[in-house]
Scaffold this motif. Structure first.
Motif, PDB file in Angstrom:
ATOM      1  N   SER A 188       0.873  -1.172   0.000  1.00 16.67           N
ATOM      2  CA  SER A 188       0.000   0.000   0.000  1.00 16.67           C
ATOM      3  C   SER A 188       0.906   1.216   0.000  1.00 16.67           C
ATOM      4  O   SER A 188       2.111   1.115   0.206  1.00 16.67           O
ATOM      5  CB  SER A 188      -0.944   0.007   1.208  1.00 16.67           C
ATOM      6  N   ASN A 189       0.330   2.378  -0.214  1.00 14.70           N
ATOM      7  CA  ASN A 189       1.142   3.588  -0.314  1.00 14.70           C
ATOM      8  C   ASN A 189       1.751   4.028   1.004  1.00 14.70           C
ATOM      9  O   ASN A 189       2.721   4.765   1.022  1.00 14.70           O
ATOM     10  CB  ASN A 189       0.311   4.735  -0.896  1.00 14.70           C
ATOM     11  N   ASP A 190       1.182   3.601   2.118  1.00 14.77           N
ATOM     12  CA  ASP A 190       1.631   4.108   3.414  1.00 14.77           C
ATOM     13  C   ASP A 190       2.434   3.098   4.229  1.00 14.77           C
ATOM     14  O   ASP A 190       2.553   3.234   5.431  1.00 14.77           O
ATOM     15  CB  ASP A 190       0.436   4.624   4.221  1.00 14.77           C
ATOM     16  N   THR A 191       2.980   2.079   3.576  1.00 16.01           N
ATOM     17  CA  THR A 191       3.827   1.116   4.281  1.00 16.01           C
ATOM     18  C   THR A 191       5.110   0.878   3.487  1.00 16.01           C
ATOM     19  O   THR A 191       5.149   1.099   2.274  1.00 16.01           O
ATOM     20  CB  THR A 191       3.138  -0.258   4.482  1.00 16.01           C
ATOM     21  N   PRO A 192       6.145   0.382   4.163  1.00 22.42           N
ATOM     22  CA  PRO A 192       7.393   0.072   3.453  1.00 22.42           C
ATOM     23  C   PRO A 192       7.376  -1.311   2.795  1.00 22.42           C
ATOM     24  O   PRO A 192       8.362  -1.721   2.204  1.00 22.42           O
ATOM     25  CB  PRO A 192       8.432   0.110   4.578  1.00 22.42           C
ATOM     26  N   PHE A 193       6.264  -2.002   2.893  1.00 23.50           N
ATOM     27  CA  PHE A 193       6.186  -3.384   2.418  1.00 23.50           C
ATOM     28  C   PHE A 193       5.817  -3.446   0.944  1.00 23.50           C
ATOM     29  O   PHE A 193       5.035  -2.649   0.441  1.00 23.50           O
ATOM     30  CB  PHE A 193       5.186  -4.180   3.254  1.00 23.50           C
ATOM     31  N   LEU A 194       6.414  -4.438   0.267  1.00 24.78           N
ATOM     32  CA  LEU A 194       6.211  -4.642  -1.159  1.00 24.78           C
ATOM     33  C   LEU A 194       6.009  -6.126  -1.414  1.00 24.78           C
ATOM     34  O   LEU A 194       6.380  -6.961  -0.586  1.00 24.78           O
ATOM     35  CB  LEU A 194       7.462  -4.189  -1.933  1.00 24.78           C
ATOM     36  N   PHE A 195       5.473  -6.439  -2.581  1.00 24.84           N
ATOM     37  CA  PHE A 195       5.402  -7.828  -3.018  1.00 24.84           C
ATOM     38  C   PHE A 195       6.242  -7.984  -4.276  1.00 24.84           C
ATOM     39  O   PHE A 195       6.253  -7.105  -5.140  1.00 24.84           O
ATOM     40  CB  PHE A 195       3.959  -8.241  -3.327  1.00 24.84           C
ATOM     41  N   LEU A 196       6.943  -9.109  -4.358  1.00 23.67           N
ATOM     42  CA  LEU A 196       7.608  -9.508  -5.584  1.00 23.67           C
ATOM     43  C   LEU A 196       6.680 -10.539  -6.216  1.00 23.67           C
ATOM     44  O   LEU A 196       6.609 -11.687  -5.780  1.00 23.67           O
ATOM     45  CB  LEU A 196       8.992 -10.101  -5.293  1.00 23.67           C
ATOM     46  N   GLN A 197       5.906 -10.092  -7.199  1.00 26.61           N
ATOM     47  CA  GLN A 197       4.846 -10.894  -7.807  1.00 26.61           C
ATOM     48  C   GLN A 197       5.337 -11.566  -9.074  1.00 26.61           C
ATOM     49  O   GLN A 197       5.897 -10.916  -9.954  1.00 26.61           O
ATOM     50  CB  GLN A 197       3.648  -9.985  -8.142  1.00 26.61           C
ATOM     51  N   SER A 198       5.125 -12.879  -9.156  1.00 26.13           N
ATOM     52  CA  SER A 198       5.463 -13.613 -10.373  1.00 26.13           C
ATOM     53  C   SER A 198       4.563 -13.157 -11.512  1.00 26.13           C
ATOM     54  O   SER A 198       3.358 -12.963 -11.329  1.00 26.13           O
ATOM     55  CB  SER A 198       5.273 -15.118 -10.143  1.00 26.13           C
ATOM     56  N   VAL A 199       5.148 -13.006 -12.686  1.00 23.51           N
ATOM     57  CA  VAL A 199       4.379 -12.673 -13.878  1.00 23.51           C
ATOM     58  C   VAL A 199       3.645 -13.909 -14.389  1.00 23.51           C
ATOM     59  O   VAL A 199       2.535 -13.824 -14.901  1.00 23.51           O
ATOM     60  CB  VAL A 199       5.306 -12.088 -14.969  1.00 23.51           C
ATOM     61  N   LYS A 200       4.240 -15.085 -14.195  1.00 21.80           N
ATOM     62  CA  LYS A 200       3.719 -16.340 -14.735  1.00 21.80           C
ATOM     63  C   LYS A 200       2.722 -17.039 -13.809  1.00 21.80           C
ATOM     64  O   LYS A 200       1.731 -17.602 -14.273  1.00 21.80           O
ATOM     65  CB  LYS A 200       4.908 -17.282 -15.022  1.00 21.80           C
ATOM     66  N   THR A 201       2.982 -17.017 -12.505  1.00 20.70           N
ATOM     67  CA  THR A 201       2.187 -17.788 -11.557  1.00 20.70           C
ATOM     68  C   THR A 201       1.379 -16.856 -10.657  1.00 20.70           C
ATOM     69  O   THR A 201       1.945 -16.193  -9.782  1.00 20.70           O
ATOM     70  CB  THR A 201       3.103 -18.682 -10.695  1.00 20.70           C
ATOM     71  N   PRO A 202       0.057 -16.785 -10.854  1.00 25.58           N
ATOM     72  CA  PRO A 202      -0.773 -15.835 -10.110  1.00 25.58           C
ATOM     73  C   PRO A 202      -0.654 -15.926  -8.585  1.00 25.58           C
ATOM     74  O   PRO A 202      -0.719 -14.910  -7.900  1.00 25.58           O
ATOM     75  CB  PRO A 202      -2.199 -16.174 -10.559  1.00 25.58           C
ATOM     76  N   SER A 203      -0.452 -17.125  -8.065  1.00 25.71           N
ATOM     77  CA  SER A 203      -0.432 -17.295  -6.606  1.00 25.71           C
ATOM     78  C   SER A 203       0.937 -17.060  -5.975  1.00 25.71           C
ATOM     79  O   SER A 203       1.060 -17.078  -4.749  1.00 25.71           O
ATOM     80  CB  SER A 203      -0.918 -18.698  -6.240  1.00 25.71           C
ATOM     81  N   LEU A 204       1.968 -16.808  -6.780  1.00 24.36           N
ATOM     82  CA  LEU A 204       3.318 -16.664  -6.237  1.00 24.36           C
ATOM     83  C   LEU A 204       3.689 -15.192  -6.067  1.00 24.36           C
ATOM     84  O   LEU A 204       3.909 -14.467  -7.041  1.00 24.36           O
ATOM     85  CB  LEU A 204       4.341 -17.356  -7.141  1.00 24.36           C
ATOM     86  N   ALA A 205       3.727 -14.770  -4.811  1.00 25.78           N
ATOM     87  CA  ALA A 205       4.127 -13.403  -4.483  1.00 25.78           C
ATOM     88  C   ALA A 205       4.855 -13.446  -3.147  1.00 25.78           C
ATOM     89  O   ALA A 205       4.373 -14.044  -2.187  1.00 25.78           O
ATOM     90  CB  ALA A 205       2.916 -12.484  -4.403  1.00 25.78           C
ATOM     91  N   PHE A 206       6.021 -12.840  -3.109  1.00 27.54           N
ATOM     92  CA  PHE A 206       6.837 -12.805  -1.896  1.00 27.54           C
ATOM     93  C   PHE A 206       6.705 -11.435  -1.241  1.00 27.54           C
ATOM     94  O   PHE A 206       6.907 -10.408  -1.902  1.00 27.54           O
ATOM     95  CB  PHE A 206       8.315 -13.047  -2.229  1.00 27.54           C
ATOM     96  N   LEU A 207       6.411 -11.422   0.048  1.00 26.27           N
ATOM     97  CA  LEU A 207       6.390 -10.177   0.804  1.00 26.27           C
ATOM     98  C   LEU A 207       7.826  -9.785   1.095  1.00 26.27           C
ATOM     99  O   LEU A 207       8.645 -10.624   1.489  1.00 26.27           O
ATOM    100  CB  LEU A 207       5.609 -10.375   2.113  1.00 26.27           C
ATOM    101  N   MET A 208       8.155  -8.501   0.896  1.00 26.01           N
ATOM    102  CA  MET A 208       9.536  -8.083   1.105  1.00 26.01           C
ATOM    103  C   MET A 208       9.595  -6.629   1.568  1.00 26.01           C
ATOM    104  O   MET A 208       8.591  -5.905   1.547  1.00 26.01           O
ATOM    105  CB  MET A 208      10.372  -8.295  -0.160  1.00 26.01           C
ATOM    106  N   VAL A 209      10.808  -6.229   1.968  1.00 25.28           N
ATOM    107  CA  VAL A 209      11.030  -4.890   2.488  1.00 25.28           C
ATOM    108  C   VAL A 209      12.480  -4.500   2.222  1.00 25.28           C
ATOM    109  O   VAL A 209      13.342  -5.367   2.030  1.00 25.28           O
ATOM    110  CB  VAL A 209      10.708  -4.851   4.003  1.00 25.28           C
ATOM    111  N   ASP A 210      12.754  -3.208   2.209  1.00 26.45           N
ATOM    112  CA  ASP A 210      14.129  -2.724   2.156  1.00 26.45           C
ATOM    113  C   ASP A 210      14.738  -3.007   3.531  1.00 26.45           C
ATOM    114  O   ASP A 210      14.294  -2.424   4.531  1.00 26.45           O
ATOM    115  CB  ASP A 210      14.137  -1.222   1.856  1.00 26.45           C
TER     116      ASP A 210
END
Length: 151
Positions: free
Chosen positions: A41-63
């Motif tokens: 979201s815009n107000d958190t430092p958290f991001l997802f690394l989302q697979s382009v190929k596999t809809p269910s594959l997303a890794f939560l990550m942070v700096d």
């Protein structure tokens, strides 16, 4: 622009120039090569690394530097060459997060295997650090951040 289907975000439009290519995949996901970064979201430092190929594959990550000010490691020349990194400013660094038992307060960061991305050419790698005290389970939200030595 390209549409990709995701389990978490539904169908999203992505800029094809922002697709990050992991030539070797990610350990345990070696057949996954293309990912995009999606903000939590815009107000958190958290991001997802989302697979382009596999809809269910997303890794939560942070700096990791936002949470671990003393975090440091060296990137070997062969990795710099492989990613075609020419200067420090080219590098984006992230750590995968794990939320344990569904409790956000138990979230840990993987400092042993940072994600390194050359933001100029969108090439990435998960770098496995050697000869370090870092682990895969550093507490993210804790007044006494653990180094993993006691786990």
């Amino acid at each position: 622009m390209k549409n990709i289907n995701t389990t978490r975000f539904g169908t999203i439009d992505i800029d094809e120039n922002k697709i990050i290519n992991f030539l070797e995949g990610i350990p345990a996901f070696e057949t996954e090569h293309e990912f995009v970064i999606v903000p939590y979201s815009n107000d958190t430092p958290f991001l997802f690394l989302q697979s382009v190929k596999t809809p269910s594959l997303a890794f939560l990550m942070v700096d990791p530097f936002s949470f671990f000010g003393d975090y440091e490691f060296t990137i070997d020349d062969d990795v710099l060459d492989k990613l075609k990194i020419e200067k420090q400013e080219d590098i984006l660094t992230f750590s995968f997060l794990t939320v344990h038992d569904g409790d956000v307060k138990k979230t840990t960061a993987n400092l042993l295997a940072p994600i390194i991305i050359n933001q100029n050419n969108c090439q990435g790698i998960q770098l496995i650090l050697e000869n370090t005290g870092y682990t895969t389970r550093h507490k993210l939200a804790d007044d006494e951040k653990k180094t993993g030595d006691d786990e």
